[in-house]
Write a protein that holds these residues in place. Structure first.
Motif, short mmCIF file in Angstrom:
data_model
loop_
_atom_site.label_atom_id
_atom_site.label_comp_id
_atom_site.label_asym_id
_atom_site.label_seq_id
_atom_site.Cartn_x
_atom_site.Cartn_y
_atom_site.Cartn_z
N TYR A 198 -20.00 -11.15 24.07
CA TYR A 198 -18.87 -12.48 24.56
C TYR A 198 -19.06 -13.05 24.23
O TYR A 198 -18.68 -15.05 23.71
CB TYR A 198 -18.88 -12.10 26.16
N GLN B 20 -13.43 -1.30 26.24
CA GLN B 20 -12.96 -2.75 27.05
C GLN B 20 -12.91 -3.87 26.61
O GLN B 20 -12.01 -4.59 25.94
CB GLN B 20 -13.05 -1.83 27.95
N ASN B 21 -14.46 -3.91 26.07
CA ASN B 21 -15.03 -4.40 25.38
C ASN B 21 -14.13 -5.28 24.22
O ASN B 21 -14.12 -6.15 23.90
CB ASN B 21 -16.72 -4.94 25.25
N ASP C 166 -10.54 -6.18 24.47
CA ASP C 166 -10.73 -8.26 25.29
C ASP C 166 -11.28 -9.03 23.73
O ASP C 166 -11.05 -10.14 24.19
CB ASP C 166 -11.56 -7.90 26.40
N TYR C 167 -12.10 -8.64 23.49
CA TYR C 167 -13.27 -9.84 22.35
C TYR C 167 -12.77 -9.37 21.10
O TYR C 167 -13.31 -10.42 20.40
CB TYR C 167 -14.42 -9.35 22.54
#
Length: 355
Positions: free
Chosen positions: A67, A104-105, A108-109
């Motif tokens: 992130y 999921q990362n 999301d990213y």
């Protein structure tokens, strides 16, 4: 409520374990990210235009690293191409669940994700290894195989750097472990922010000076999705003893973490000391400090029904290899018709074809 010590006019909602400052959420985010940016720029960690693989496990460290790197890459125009690299050790009820968080990362990213498994690389899952060796020394296998698996993944992705989520607590623990073990070679390099993997792809630690507690706080206030369950085999790890010692010391003085790291950085090894140098493993061709890498020794033991072969001192493993499987490991070459090149055989077919 106390006012934010950054004098922004807002009320503080947390106290930083690292500095003792009371900050509002926004000022904490800024301080946290600025320190990582300073760590990156001060060490000249990345070259603009490079591709960086982030070792992603789904845990708090790798999630926060992904992130923050994405955010800093945009904010400061690092010009980096970021990708995620995950290793599936084959631990039922742990890694299979954490990989869902990694996916999921990925979404999301908006980063590409590559997953490599122990089963495909070595022909064994950690569940199978634990069944063979027991729970006492299984972390030795996992640590060695995981390190090499990340190197293999980085090579396959043709990246320029491999970024890991090692934080300040991790590094302080490693310093303590190497002191307790008397491991001069690892003690000399464990605090390095950039290390040579032996395969030409540097490993970097952007979170080297970041406290674990602050990583948890950052993930919580940013509402990041991460996997927090501990590995079911971790309680038996040697590192756990160093972690307990460090936490006890931290209760008395939070600065002890940074003090240990700085002590490790300041240590020097006598010129007369004999230290191993990174070279290439003669069996698999990947980076190693010996003629035959630890991964190959451990794998040989598993495949030959000698699961404890690579546990303990390397000299013992050499004697067992030569006595039981006819593998010469202390000369310039490997002299055995019963061995194979794991890069060509085991890594492709899932198990050794020369048993």
């Amino acid at each position: 409520m106390k006012p934010c010590t950054a004098k922004c006019g807002r009320s503080a909602i947390l106290k930083r374990p690292k500095t003792g400052d009371t900050l509002c959420k926004e000022c904490f985010f800024q301080a946290f990210e600025n320190e990582i940016h300073f760590t990156i720029t001060r060490s000249n960690m990345f070259t603009p235009g490079s591709t960086v693989a982030i070792a992603a496990s789904g845990g708090k460290d790798s999630t926060v690293l992904a992130y923050v790197l994405k955010k800093l890459n945009t904010k400061y125009n690092y010009k980096l191409n970021l990708v995620l690299l995950s290793i599936d050790e084959g631990i039922t009820g742990y890694r299979d669940d954490s990989l869902e968080t990694v996916k999921q990362n990925r979404d999301d990213y908006e980063m590409p994700l590559k997953i490599l498994s122990y089963k495909d690389l070595y022909g064994w899952t950690m569940d199978e290894i634990v069944a063979a060796v027991g729970k006492k020394n299984n972390c030795t296998f996992c640590g060695v195989f995981r390190r090499q698996a990340l190197d293999r993944g980085a090579i396959q992705l043709a990246v320029n750097y491999l970024a890991t989520g090692h934080n300040a607590d991790d590094i302080a623990e490693t310093v303590l472990m190497n002191i307790l073990r008397g491991d001069l070679a690892r003690l000399k390099r464990c605090t390095s922010i950039i290390t040579d993997s032996g395969d030409g792809i540097p490993r970097v630690k952007p979170l080297k000076y970041t406290y674990e507690k602050e990583i948890v706080m950052y993930a919580y206030f940013q509402k990041l999705v991460y996997f927090s369950t501990e590995c079911i085999f971790a309680p038996n790890a040697y590192r756990g003893h160093a972690r307990v010692l460090l936490k006890d010391l931290e209760k008395m003085d939070p600065a002890v973490i940074m003090n240990i790291i700085q002590s490790g950085e300041s240590l020097s090894v006598a010129e007369t000391a004999s230290l191993p140098k990174l070279t290439k493993c003669e069996r698999c061709g990947y980076g190693s400090s010996q003629n035959i890498c630890k991964a190959c020794v451990l794998l040989e033991g598993l495949n030959r029904g000698l699961p404890r072969l690579g546990i303990g001192k390397s000299s013992r493993a050499k004697k067992m290899l030569e006595a039981n499987v006819g593998v010469k490991v202390d000369g310039d070459t490997v002299n055995s018709a019963n061995t194979c090149d794991t890069r060509q055989c085991c890594s492709k077919n899932g198990s050794c074809q020369n048993k």
